[in-house]
Enzyme design. Sequence first.
Site, PDB file in Angstrom:
ATOM      1  N   CYS A  42      88.758  71.990  31.968  1.00 24.64           N
ATOM      2  CA  CYS A  42      88.347  72.168  33.366  1.00 24.64           C
ATOM      3  C   CYS A  42      88.889  71.012  34.216  1.00 24.64           C
ATOM      4  O   CYS A  42      89.071  69.895  33.735  1.00 24.64           O
ATOM      5  CB  CYS A  42      86.824  72.213  33.462  1.00 24.64           C
ATOM      6  SG  CYS A  42      86.229  72.555  35.143  1.00 24.64           S
ATOM      7  N   ASP A  44      87.300  69.525  36.403  1.00 21.66           N
ATOM      8  CA  ASP A  44      86.177  68.636  36.719  1.00 21.66           C
ATOM      9  C   ASP A  44      86.539  67.167  36.451  1.00 21.66           C
ATOM     10  O   ASP A  44      86.991  66.820  35.353  1.00 21.66           O
ATOM     11  CB  ASP A  44      84.965  69.054  35.866  1.00 21.66           C
ATOM     12  CG  ASP A  44      83.676  68.397  36.331  1.00 21.66           C
ATOM     13  OD1 ASP A  44      83.619  67.150  36.365  1.00 21.66           O
ATOM     14  OD2 ASP A  44      82.726  69.126  36.662  1.00 21.66           O
ATOM     15  N   ARG A  46      84.865  64.706  35.782  1.00 23.47           N
ATOM     16  CA  ARG A  46      84.088  64.005  34.755  1.00 23.47           C
ATOM     17  C   ARG A  46      84.540  64.340  33.345  1.00 23.47           C
ATOM     18  O   ARG A  46      84.103  63.731  32.374  1.00 23.47           O
ATOM     19  CB  ARG A  46      82.591  64.370  34.900  1.00 23.47           C
ATOM     20  CG  ARG A  46      82.018  64.006  36.260  1.00 23.47           C
ATOM     21  CD  ARG A  46      80.708  64.722  36.498  1.00 23.47           C
ATOM     22  NE  ARG A  46      80.888  66.172  36.540  1.00 23.47           N
ATOM     23  CZ  ARG A  46      79.894  67.058  36.655  1.00 23.47           C
ATOM     24  NH1 ARG A  46      78.658  66.630  36.728  1.00 23.47           N
ATOM     25  NH2 ARG A  46      80.144  68.349  36.690  1.00 23.47           N
ATOM     26  N   HIS A  98      82.773  72.777  29.516  1.00 23.17           N
ATOM     27  CA  HIS A  98      81.756  71.718  29.578  1.00 23.17           C
ATOM     28  C   HIS A  98      80.473  72.248  30.201  1.00 23.17           C
ATOM     29  O   HIS A  98      80.512  73.079  31.115  1.00 23.17           O
ATOM     30  CB  HIS A  98      82.273  70.504  30.375  1.00 23.17           C
ATOM     31  CG  HIS A  98      82.502  70.783  31.825  1.00 23.17           C
ATOM     32  ND1 HIS A  98      81.617  70.396  32.802  1.00 23.17           N
ATOM     33  CD2 HIS A  98      83.503  71.433  32.469  1.00 23.17           C
ATOM     34  CE1 HIS A  98      82.085  70.779  33.991  1.00 23.17           C
ATOM     35  NE2 HIS A  98      83.222  71.413  33.816  1.00 23.17           N
ATOM     36  N   CYS A 101      79.289  73.101  34.221  1.00 26.21           N
ATOM     37  CA  CYS A 101      80.543  73.473  34.895  1.00 26.21           C
ATOM     38  C   CYS A 101      80.254  74.192  36.217  1.00 26.21           C
ATOM     39  O   CYS A 101      79.577  75.222  36.246  1.00 26.21           O
ATOM     40  CB  CYS A 101      81.376  74.375  33.984  1.00 26.21           C
ATOM     41  SG  CYS A 101      82.986  74.797  34.702  1.00 26.21           S
TER      42      CYS A 101
HETATM   43 CO    CO Z   1      84.021  72.780  35.115  1.00 27.30          CO
END
Ligand code: CO
Length: 209
Positions: A42, A44, A46, A98, A101
């Site tokens: 992803c 993302d 993090r 994750h 998400c």
């Molecule tokens: Co995500």
Amino acid sequence: MDKFEKIFYNNEAWIAEKLQTNPQYFEQLAQGQEPEFLYIGCSDSRVTAEDLMGAQPGEVFIHRNIANMVISIDLNAMSVINYAVRHLKVKHIIVCGHYGCGGVKAAMQPADLGILNPWLRNIRDVYRTYKDELNAITNKHDRYDRLVELNVQEQCINVIKLAAVQEAYRDREITVHGWVFDIKTGKLIDLKIDFPKILAGIMEIYRIS
Ligand code: CO
């Protein structure tokens, strides 16, 4: 120093650190790549790929998008997978989702997100495929976590649908893995998806190579 300026300061420090342990580090890095892993994760901020795997430059070929999707008409993802499998000859393909998400969460809500709708629709399709299992989970956080896992599983299946991957399966060792990263603990979880079993059930439909 603001955060943007600090990036270049950090870069200089990183160069110095690498050269201190190996003065030829960048010369060697420039000679080429032979990564054994293709990581699809992803976007993302993090969920960084190398950090959570403890990997170094040159070790992982990476593709990231919202909710780690593998969509057959996404030229970007398809190019990455084809290049990694056919040319770099990676040994492992990892789809890493994750918990927490945002993409998966958005797909669970009745909201018009404009240009994101067709992308998130693919996650809604995963929900539809596993509707009975998901709706039987009464705790909404648990249901959300489970959709994250099932989405990873479905994207792994999407990887196996590709001709390049089927060809590689026939000719050499290549394994597809489904992982979930737990942001709250930092733990990487191998979903241990039983691919031989899944493949036995679907290859009559998806075999193209
Ligand atoms: Co995500």
